[in-house]
Design an enzyme around this catalytic site. Structure first.
Site, PDB file in Angstrom:
ATOM      1  N   ARG A  88       0.854  -1.193   0.000  1.00 50.05           N
ATOM      2  CA  ARG A  88       0.000   0.000   0.000  1.00 50.05           C
ATOM      3  C   ARG A  88       0.885   1.237   0.000  1.00 50.05           C
ATOM      4  NH1 ARG A  88      -4.981   0.180   4.066  1.00 50.05           N
ATOM      5  NH2 ARG A  88      -3.329   0.759   5.503  1.00 50.05           N
ATOM      6  N   THR A 145      -1.169   7.445  -0.617  1.00 50.47           N
ATOM      7  CA  THR A 145      -2.491   7.270  -1.242  1.00 50.47           C
ATOM      8  C   THR A 145      -3.261   6.084  -0.664  1.00 50.47           C
ATOM      9  OG1 THR A 145      -1.660   5.768  -2.924  1.00 50.47           O
ATOM     10  CG2 THR A 145      -1.575   8.138  -3.427  1.00 50.47           C
ATOM     11  N   ASP A 187       4.459  -6.392   9.538  1.00 48.01           N
ATOM     12  CA  ASP A 187       5.479  -6.069  10.553  1.00 48.01           C
ATOM     13  C   ASP A 187       5.411  -7.041  11.714  1.00 48.01           C
ATOM     14  OD1 ASP A 187       6.517  -3.999   9.122  1.00 48.01           O
ATOM     15  OD2 ASP A 187       5.414  -2.430  10.193  1.00 48.01           O
ATOM     16  N   ASP A 206      -0.150  -3.659  12.091  1.00 46.35           N
ATOM     17  CA  ASP A 206       0.422  -3.966  10.774  1.00 46.35           C
ATOM     18  C   ASP A 206       0.813  -5.444  10.730  1.00 46.35           C
ATOM     19  OD1 ASP A 206       2.175  -2.162   8.406  1.00 46.35           O
ATOM     20  OD2 ASP A 206       2.442  -4.319   8.632  1.00 46.35           O
TER      21      ASP A 206
END
Ligand code: PRP
Ligand code: URA
Length: 207
Positions: free
Chosen positions: A102, A106, A201, A198
């Site tokens: 991603r 944006t 991660d 995340d």
């Protein structure tokens, strides 16, 4: 169609994963275990055929899975953590990889890698990614598979947001979506709330 697999085992393991105090090693192990449990549900409608076998006692007619052709297609990076669980249950499946990240500004998916089995169009493809947030990454991965001629696609995610579910229902209504949990919403950074942070991660320890 969206299937939310409300099951005590899955919800329990997911609760541990969600906790900010859970480290990489446990997070990865639990994702693997949940992916195995979800594979059980996802493969529920695989066609079977009658076979005759012989037990130590007598001959019997039973059923086995019919010449299935499967592929698991993780969306890199985080989808790899679920593909391992799928492959434990379906070790003969081929593996395709679609690399998407991603864009931090944006939040739109950017394709950086794609390698699929030659005969992918003949296979049932199970796309894996723990997080279905805006749905952009999953929708693009599914579009890539459809462009390659794949007709039969399922999506296996851990946590989904209503926004992602809505996008998939709009763009790919033919694709069944399997979630361990459907969460409340997205935050201003397009992260799932309450979510688990995340996923990439947390799986790979890159926090
Ligand atoms: C995460 C996640 C999904 C995507 C979900 O990947 O694993 O692929 O975001 O968001 P979306 O539904 O809004 O598209 P990320 O871009 O962080 O890449 P990574 O797996 O390499 O960390
Ligand atoms: N990607 C993640 O890893 N987590 C989210 O909540 C949203 C996108």
């Amino acid at each position: 169609m969206v299937h939310v697999l409300n099951h005590p085992l899955i919800t329990h393991k997911l609760a541990i994963m969600r906790s900010k105090d859970t480290g990489t090693r446990d997070f990865r192990e639990l994702l693997y275990e949940i992916a195995m449990l979800m594979t059980y549900e996802i493969t529920r409608d695989l066609p079977t055929e009658k076979v005759e076998i012989e037990t130590p006692i007598c001959k019997m007619e039973t059923e086995m899975i019919q010449g299935k052709k499967l592929a698991v297609v993780p969306i890199l990076r985080a989808g790899l953590g679920m593909a391992d669980g799928f492959l434990k249950i379906e070790p003969a499946a081929k593996v395709g990889h679609i690399g998407l990240y991603r864009d931090p500004d944006t939040k739109q998916p950017v394709l950086y890698y794609c390698k699929l089995p030659d005969d992918v169009s003949e296979r049932l493809c199970v796309v894996t990614d723990p997080m279905l947030a805006t749905g952009g990454s999953a929708a693009d991965a599914i579009s890539i598979l459809k462009e390659k001629g794949v007709k039969n696609i399922k999506l296996m995610c851990l946590v989904g947001a209503p926004e992602g579910v809505e996008l998939l229902q709009k763009l790919h209504p033919d694709v069944d979506v399997f979630l361990a949990a459907l969460d409340e919403c997205l935050n201003e950074n397009k992260y799932i709330v309450p979510g688990l942070g995340d996923a990439g991660d947390r799986i790979f320890g890159t926090l």
